[in-house]
Design a protein around this motif. Sequence first.
Motif, PDB file in Angstrom:
ATOM      1  N   VAL A 182      -9.289  68.828 -18.468  1.00 48.11           N
ATOM      2  CA  VAL A 182      -9.554  69.118 -19.875  1.00 48.11           C
ATOM      3  C   VAL A 182      -8.636  68.280 -20.770  1.00 48.11           C
ATOM      4  O   VAL A 182      -9.072  67.733 -21.790  1.00 48.11           O
ATOM      5  CB  VAL A 182      -9.365  70.622 -20.151  1.00 48.11           C
ATOM      6  CG1 VAL A 182      -9.444  70.911 -21.650  1.00 48.11           C
ATOM      7  CG2 VAL A 182     -10.408  71.448 -19.403  1.00 48.11           C
ATOM      8  N   SER A 183      -7.375  68.168 -20.404  1.00 49.87           N
ATOM      9  CA  SER A 183      -6.446  67.372 -21.218  1.00 49.87           C
ATOM     10  C   SER A 183      -6.872  65.912 -21.273  1.00 49.87           C
ATOM     11  O   SER A 183      -6.756  65.254 -22.320  1.00 49.87           O
ATOM     12  CB  SER A 183      -5.022  67.483 -20.655  1.00 49.87           C
ATOM     13  OG  SER A 183      -4.514  68.782 -20.825  1.00 49.87           O
ATOM     14  N   ASP A 184      -7.365  65.375 -20.159  1.00 50.53           N
ATOM     15  CA  ASP A 184      -7.856  63.997 -20.155  1.00 50.53           C
ATOM     16  C   ASP A 184      -9.039  63.852 -21.104  1.00 50.53           C
ATOM     17  O   ASP A 184      -9.136  62.874 -21.856  1.00 50.53           O
ATOM     18  CB  ASP A 184      -8.257  63.580 -18.741  1.00 50.53           C
ATOM     19  CG  ASP A 184      -7.079  63.558 -17.779  1.00 50.53           C
ATOM     20  OD1 ASP A 184      -6.076  62.894 -18.103  1.00 50.53           O
ATOM     21  OD2 ASP A 184      -7.156  64.210 -16.725  1.00 50.53           O
ATOM     22  N   ALA A 185      -9.958  64.837 -21.074  1.00 52.23           N
ATOM     23  CA  ALA A 185     -11.112  64.793 -21.970  1.00 52.23           C
ATOM     24  C   ALA A 185     -10.673  64.859 -23.425  1.00 52.23           C
ATOM     25  O   ALA A 185     -11.165  64.109 -24.283  1.00 52.23           O
ATOM     26  CB  ALA A 185     -12.066  65.936 -21.649  1.00 52.23           C
ATOM     27  N   ASN A 186      -9.723  65.758 -23.747  1.00 52.04           N
ATOM     28  CA  ASN A 186      -9.255  65.886 -25.130  1.00 52.04           C
ATOM     29  C   ASN A 186      -8.569  64.621 -25.624  1.00 52.04           C
ATOM     30  O   ASN A 186      -8.650  64.269 -26.807  1.00 52.04           O
ATOM     31  CB  ASN A 186      -8.306  67.080 -25.243  1.00 52.04           C
ATOM     32  CG  ASN A 186      -9.036  68.414 -25.165  1.00 52.04           C
ATOM     33  OD1 ASN A 186     -10.258  68.469 -25.323  1.00 52.04           O
ATOM     34  ND2 ASN A 186      -8.304  69.475 -24.922  1.00 52.04           N
ATOM     35  N   LEU A 187      -7.895  63.930 -24.726  1.00 51.56           N
ATOM     36  CA  LEU A 187      -7.262  62.661 -25.103  1.00 51.56           C
ATOM     37  C   LEU A 187      -8.320  61.606 -25.403  1.00 51.56           C
ATOM     38  O   LEU A 187      -8.237  60.888 -26.407  1.00 51.56           O
ATOM     39  CB  LEU A 187      -6.332  62.198 -23.984  1.00 51.56           C
ATOM     40  CG  LEU A 187      -5.557  60.902 -24.219  1.00 51.56           C
ATOM     41  CD1 LEU A 187      -4.690  60.992 -25.468  1.00 51.56           C
ATOM     42  CD2 LEU A 187      -4.702  60.559 -22.996  1.00 51.56           C
ATOM     43  N   VAL A 188      -9.335  61.511 -24.561  1.00 51.00           N
ATOM     44  CA  VAL A 188     -10.406  60.533 -24.771  1.00 51.00           C
ATOM     45  C   VAL A 188     -11.183  60.855 -26.044  1.00 51.00           C
ATOM     46  O   VAL A 188     -11.611  59.944 -26.775  1.00 51.00           O
ATOM     47  CB  VAL A 188     -11.345  60.509 -23.542  1.00 51.00           C
ATOM     48  CG1 VAL A 188     -12.622  59.723 -23.837  1.00 51.00           C
ATOM     49  CG2 VAL A 188     -10.625  59.905 -22.344  1.00 51.00           C
ATOM     50  N   LEU A 189     -11.356  62.140 -26.355  1.00 51.29           N
ATOM     51  CA  LEU A 189     -12.094  62.546 -27.556  1.00 51.29           C
ATOM     52  C   LEU A 189     -11.296  62.321 -28.836  1.00 51.29           C
ATOM     53  O   LEU A 189     -11.824  62.517 -29.941  1.00 51.29           O
ATOM     54  CB  LEU A 189     -12.482  64.026 -27.451  1.00 51.29           C
ATOM     55  CG  LEU A 189     -13.503  64.375 -26.361  1.00 51.29           C
ATOM     56  CD1 LEU A 189     -13.654  65.883 -26.229  1.00 51.29           C
ATOM     57  CD2 LEU A 189     -14.856  63.725 -26.650  1.00 51.29           C
TER      58      LEU A 189
END
Length: 692
Positions: free
Chosen positions: A374-381
């Motif tokens: 989830v943290s990786d996704a939030n960073l990419v977003l």
Amino acid sequence: MLSRFRLGIDAGGTFTDFVLAEDTGEIRLYKALSTPSDPTLAIHAGLDQIAADLGLTPAEIVSNCDLCINGTTVGLNALIQHKGARTGLICTAGHEDSIEIRLGHKEDGYRYDAEYPPARMLVPRHLRRGVRERVISDGSVRVPMEEEDVRAACELFAREGVESVAISFVWSVLNPAHERRAAEIVREMLPNAVVTVGSELYPQVREYTRTSTAITNAYLAPIMGRYVAAVDRTFRALGARQPVRYFQSNGGLATGEAMTDRAVYAINSGPASAPQAGLYVTAPLGVKNVITVDMGGTSFDITLTRDGVTNVSKNTDFLRYRIGMPMIQVETLGAGGGSIGWIDAMGLLQMGPQSAGSDPGPACYGRGGAEPTVSDANLVLGYLSPAGLLGGRLPLDRDRAVAAIESRIAAPLGLTVEQAAYGMFTIVNNNMVNGIRRVSVERGFDPRDFVLVGAGGATAAHITALAREIGIDTVVIPKLASGLCAFGQIISDVKYNHMATCPVRLDGDDVYARVGALFEEIEARGIAELEANGFPRDRIRIQRSLDMRYVGQVHECTVEIDRFRLDAGSIGAVKEAFHRRHEELYTYAERHNAVEVVNLEATLYGIVDKPPQKPLRAGSGAATALAGRRVAIFSADGAGVEVPVYDGSRLGAGDVVVGPAILEETTTTIVLEPSWTARLDAGGSYVITRGA
């Protein structure tokens, strides 16, 4: 009276949070990576941060604290991972398998699933030893206890390396003599073993619940004992003036000795303080209906408070084990910043429950993690700052996040990295919304009647999306959100539950004397316990409740009653309170039917002075806090829009930020979706509302 400091520590699966309250009203928040192999290492790391910030030594901080409070996941993790103590059970002969039979019950959702595996027993079959004895339902002895059976069990336990023993006999709540004698023999023959006596731990009717609770307590007691001893040594060495207090799953504080003896109260130690903090931060709004959600690195915890009262559950299945003790009702999901995205056998994207935790952590942490989280996704977003978390102390690597999502999610599904990241964000949100519905809609509450309070470091990035989906229009995010449970600890009271069983019909001639005498007996024990903890009588509050049912019913419901004298004049009010509670729970009441008491309970509070809190300075407009702009994604097509980014440390009371926007605090990041507006109040909370 607060001395210079009060310290709350909440040890989570990924981070350990530290909240330090000063007598000036200043509230400070710090975070350190958790160290599950030795939790005291994280405590030292956090104290070092505080010391560096204040220009003091850790010893100077601790020695100037009136209270040091610790909430921990040690007990919970031991139960989840089945890493508790080697435990033996001594029970009435013929009842060795009651914990396996489980009253013929399967958990809700699996009742008709023939392939659902049985729960793993905390005591293996060969370590459950029956003793010839029998007490019957009027408390009289039908069969005297064969002490040689107890001695034989102890000899076996010694050979098998058992370090904790649970004792639970049938009807021991009405006559505990056999259990007490068995405990004397165990302590004589196994002097190093921890002993849990069922009738002392959970003195209430229901043999299966009492046995399961005693076993769970015995399974965790040595683990908690070692943890408490290590933490106490740490704080004593630093000059602590008071014993460390530990947060219990019943929503109150306790001494280390009480926490070790009643280790089962440690199961939900961390998240149980969230409701108290949620009520505190919404008090300026005049709100008493609160849903508090806490998303950390590993899990997502949900609690519901209605009319200022948080639901407390008893006699429930927790992680498939029946627990009778009162516990703050917490819905926990495997949904945190470290929750891993994966593709199932049908080619569908799933999120969690497995987590990257703090070691190795998400791919973007650069600590060796390769799974997309989830943290990786939030960073990419674009929700998280590329400069990193914790004010840059935890740098983030966007390239690693992109690579993990590309290889594990985007390429297999034929999506762009941005589309895959938004899909991960959406699915974990849906999981969390379903959890919120379970504590609200499925229990008869409309979530639109509640304010949503965000706790935990990861929640704020998801909070407006969650509120939008569930239909809630008001959200509160405190500046202390990522340490809100630790804050809840420092504003909580000491709390002990004392129980007794009392099977009696409310129309009996002796009901007033029996119930009244039992309440006075258990309350006297609780008062003595709190007085030994240093509370004078005028700082002790008592709350009573009765477990009641209609004659002939199988299950009872808990009814709170005032602390008045029970007599012929007041018993009618007790009956009417039961009828109203039964109608509230089950939509009907049978006022013509006889009512009986099954159990009674007294909850005793030792009132602790609350630390002051300094109001925020007045703001001078959000424009002064504008820190820059970056591209963020708010739609499934992966298209980005440029949004303003605000430095939360430069915002003051009254400042307003209109979404879409991102608000960066040191330990959390608030994502405002379009149509949401945030106003910072003087108490240090962002009040976020949805426009038309």
